[in-house]
Write a protein that holds these residues in place. Structure first.
Motif, short mmCIF file in Angstrom:
data_model
loop_
_atom_site.label_atom_id
_atom_site.label_comp_id
_atom_site.label_asym_id
_atom_site.label_seq_id
_atom_site.Cartn_x
_atom_site.Cartn_y
_atom_site.Cartn_z
N LEU A 1 21.31 66.52 52.12
CA LEU A 1 22.75 65.40 51.99
C LEU A 1 21.86 64.52 51.81
O LEU A 1 22.27 62.69 51.90
N PHE A 2 21.08 64.37 53.28
CA PHE A 2 20.74 63.29 53.64
C PHE A 2 20.68 62.20 52.29
O PHE A 2 20.03 61.37 52.52
N GLU A 3 19.24 63.16 51.13
CA GLU A 3 18.42 61.63 50.43
C GLU A 3 19.91 61.59 49.49
O GLU A 3 19.88 60.39 48.95
N ILE A 4 21.16 62.39 49.40
CA ILE A 4 21.77 62.08 48.85
C ILE A 4 22.63 60.34 48.78
O ILE A 4 23.08 59.72 48.62
N LYS A 5 22.62 60.23 50.44
CA LYS A 5 23.28 59.59 50.88
C LYS A 5 22.60 58.82 50.76
O LYS A 5 22.98 57.19 50.45
N LYS A 6 21.06 58.91 51.12
CA LYS A 6 20.52 57.43 50.83
C LYS A 6 20.50 56.80 49.50
O LYS A 6 20.26 55.66 49.57
N SER A 7 20.58 57.97 48.55
CA SER A 7 20.69 57.03 47.15
C SER A 7 21.20 56.43 47.27
O SER A 7 21.91 55.47 46.52
N LEU A 8 22.49 56.94 47.58
CA LEU A 8 24.15 56.45 47.78
C LEU A 8 24.06 54.54 48.43
O LEU A 8 24.91 54.37 47.83
#
Lengths: 374, 311
Positions: A8-15
């Protein structure tokens, strides 16, 4: 739970990484639009037929033939053939040679004599086909009239309706994509493979950013970090592809066929392959070389995979190279699926993508375990 | 009870021995100074404590438990403040602290509470939603600390936490270290600023070539070098100074020139001040002041390692 948190953190970071996100979304859409528009003609299967002018010298004495010819002349007139009666003294063959007419026909009681233009072969062939049809039907009617006059009338009546002279057959009966359809597929598979670029940074980025130390110092396993990152990268890249497919379908009317589920499944496995490939390259090469290797591979794979122009069956070395491009596998399978409803074409590619992805992921997992830190 | 116990610790990189049979203990409630020049082996030791590097030989225990056998337990009780900033610039201060605290098993309201507490502790309570890229160097350093303390570790390892920041942030960090210690945390503190170590640490170890060459309280360390003394002589025309000639003066161990001050370390039992001054007069150096220095950690370090801490 840690895997989920990391993902989830990685997805948020990517966004939050707007530049990469815009690139992943806008780049394929712009390419579909530009290449699809610019190369429309390269994908057009039709042939333009010019004016069809037929010069006719009719010296037939038979009442029946005259009557039949007049009906036929009217019918082909409706089909776009311009009939011109040959004036006395005109040399029909010379007129055709001079490109004044598409064809010249002499009709007498013995039959039809045809002379076609070598310059307007298609138009000339069409007229020849019509005249052949006329001659065949007239011969048939002439034979039938002796035994069954009603049948002869029916033959003649049937042959005088417009549009029944030439029937089109093709040795390539498959449906073919238009340029927008083609590039919608090609750019989607290309951008799916671009996922390897960002994936190569998944672990490298942590090392460069020095956050790797915190991750290793935390009470979680390396494999949890690894799994979280692979999941996140696959999801975020797949969502981008999904957006591109949906956009191309509704904004550009690109044809994605009747089996969208299989289309997405194949694209998903391609993203997974790209992510694992990116991670693998990051572990196979030294830091500075990773970007260069990745860029070269992606560009070559895109080019020979048909991302910028359609690549037909190639042989020799080029053919061998072209066949190792995952984009080519994906493009060919998707074309077969969409245009031939060939579900069987998709499964080998899905299997191959998944198997290669698994091999790369296993390699990275083992290397990561062996290494101190990452 | 010792919060950290290091026994016969060795780390090899190929043939190079980075840490050589090190023994060390840190008691609960201590602020332990770890001093060494660059390449002395302190970062390697810290990296082994934090599990970033594998141990070649020996053992590390955290709160009495072996860090290899009970890796999760030791990790749960350690907080790392790395020398380099280890934060995500594109995520907010809150998201940074919350993410790292989440890796230690904190969830829900406890996670929220601890994240807010950590940010408040380092003075970033009003910067929850701010991105670190908008922070000053000092604020980033403080966020770096917040990320290490939200899970309430028993032992905090701070590797040069004040590098490259303004005096105000530096004071804030030093006070934070004292406050953490008062709250019951043990701290291992490394720094290139000797005055920070002198101010903060209850015990200090000096590392050189992978070995601990001295360990004890400040007073104990200073007492090691009673056999030497340091004299600082202020000069006006330092360019006339013949350092080699000074070094050859009876009883002189080492001479260094720092701006307009000649710092001379001599054997304690020899009174050589007259000879030193005579040499300076011979060189036609103009003397502005003469000061006999009480032993300090800088002198201790220099005497023991032959190097300055910042070498």
């Amino acid at each position: 739970m840690n895997v989920l948190n990391i993902a989830l953190f990685e997805i948020k970071k990517s966004l939050r990484d707007k530049r990469t996100l815009i690139f992943m979304l806008a780049f394929p859409i712009v390419l579909i639009l530009i290449l699809g528009t610019a190369l429309t003609n390269a994908f057009h299967n039709g042939v333009a037929v010019g004016d069809m002018k037929l010069l006719v010298k009719n010296t037939a004495q038979s009442q029946q033939l005259q009557s039949y010819w007049n009906g036929f002349a009217q019918a082909i007139g409706k089909e776009g053939v311009e009939l011109t009666p040959a004036a006395n003294g005109i040399d029909g063959k010379e007129a055709v040679q001079n490109n004044q007419f598409t064809a010249y026909a002499e009709i007498d009681d013995n039959g039809v004599h045809f002379y076609g233009s070598s310059r307007q072969t298609i138009s000339s062939n069409i007229i020849q086909g019509m005249l052949t049809s006329f001659a065949d039907k007239y011969s048939l009617a002439a034979a039938a009239v002796k035994n069954d006059p009603e049948a002869a009338q029916a033959i003649i009546a049937g042959s005088m309706s417009a549009g029944s002279f030439v029937q089109e057959f093709s040795i390539d009966p498959d449906r073919k994509p238009g340029s927008i359809d083609y590039y919608a597929i090609a750019e989607s598979t290309m951008i799916a493979f671009y996922a390897c670029m960002s994936a190569s940074w998944l672990i490298r980025g942590e090392v460069k950013r020095k956050t790797a130390l915190r991750l290793v110092a935390a009470p979680i396993g390396k494999m949890e970090i690894f799994a979280g990152k692979v999941i996140a990268s696959t999801i975020i890249n797949f969502l981008c592809i999904l957006a591109v497919v949906v956009f191309s379908k509704y904004a550009f009317n690109a044809n994605w066929g009747q089996h969208l589920g299989f289309v997405f499944l194949l694209l998903f496995t391609e993203v997974l392959l790209a992510v694992s490939f990116g991670l693998g390259i990051a572990y196979l090469f030294k830091d500075d070389a990773v970007n260069a290797v990745m860029m070269i591979f992606v560009q070559v794979a895109s080019m020979i995979g048909g991302a910028y122009f359609p690549v037909d069956e190639a042989s020799g070395v080029f053919g061998a190279i072209a066949n190792v491009s995952p984009l080519r596998w994906a493009n060919e399978a998707l074309m077969s699926l969409i245009y031939n409803d060939d579900l069987q074409a998709v499964f080998p590619v899905i299997g191959l993508n998944t198997a290669i992805a698994a091999a790369f992921l296993a390699f990275v997992a083992i290397t990561m375990r062996k290494r101190e830190a990452f | 009870m010792n919060v950290l116990e290091i026994r016969n610790l060795t780390k090899k990189f190929g043939d190079f021995i980075a840490v050589d049979n090190m023994n060390l203990s840190v008691s609960e409630g201590e602020i332990f100074g770890f001093l060494g020049a660059n390449g002395a082996g302190k970062s390697t030791t810290i990296n082994m404590i934090s599990s970033l590097l594998r141990i070649t030989k020996g053992e590390i225990q955290v709160l009495g438990r072996n860090i290899v056998k009970e890796n999760k337990f030791s990790k749960m009780n350690i907080g790392i403040v790395p020398q380099d900033l280890a934060i995500y610039e594109e995520m907010t201060a809150y998201e940074n602290v919350s993410f790292f605290a989440g890796l230690y098993g904190l969830r829900g309201s406890l996670l929220k509470e601890r994240t807010e507490e950590a940010l408040e502790f380092v003075g970033l309570g009003d910067k929850h939603k701010a991105l670190p890229k908008s922070f000053s160097g000092g604020m980033k350093r403080r966020l770096n600390i917040a990320c290490a303390i939200a899970h309430h570790p028993k032992l905090i390892i701070m590797d040069e936490p004040t590098v490259g920041i303004d005096p105000q942030s530096r004071n804030y960090i030093l006070n934070s270290v004292k406050k953490l210690n008062q709250m019951g945390c043990s701290v291992i503190y490394t720094s290139h600023y000797m005055e920070e170590v002198e101010d903060l640490c209850t015990r200090i170890a000096i590392v050189d070539h992978g070995k601990i060459i001295a360990e004890g309280t400040k007073e104990q360390l200073k007492s090691i070098i009673t056999d030497t003394k340091e004299t600082w002589i202020g000069v006006k025309n330092a360019e006339r100074l013949d350092l080699d000639a000074l070094k050859r003066t009876t009883g002189v161990n080492s001479v260094r020139l720092e701006e307009q001050t000649v710092k001379i370390v001599s054997k304690g039992e020899i009174n050589n001040l007259n000879w030193v001054i005579q040499q300076l007069i011979r060189d036609q150096v103009e003397i502005s002041s003469v000061e006999e220095q009480a032993p300090n950690l800088e002198t201790v370090f220099l005497t023991l390692t032959g190097r300055n801490l910042r070498d």
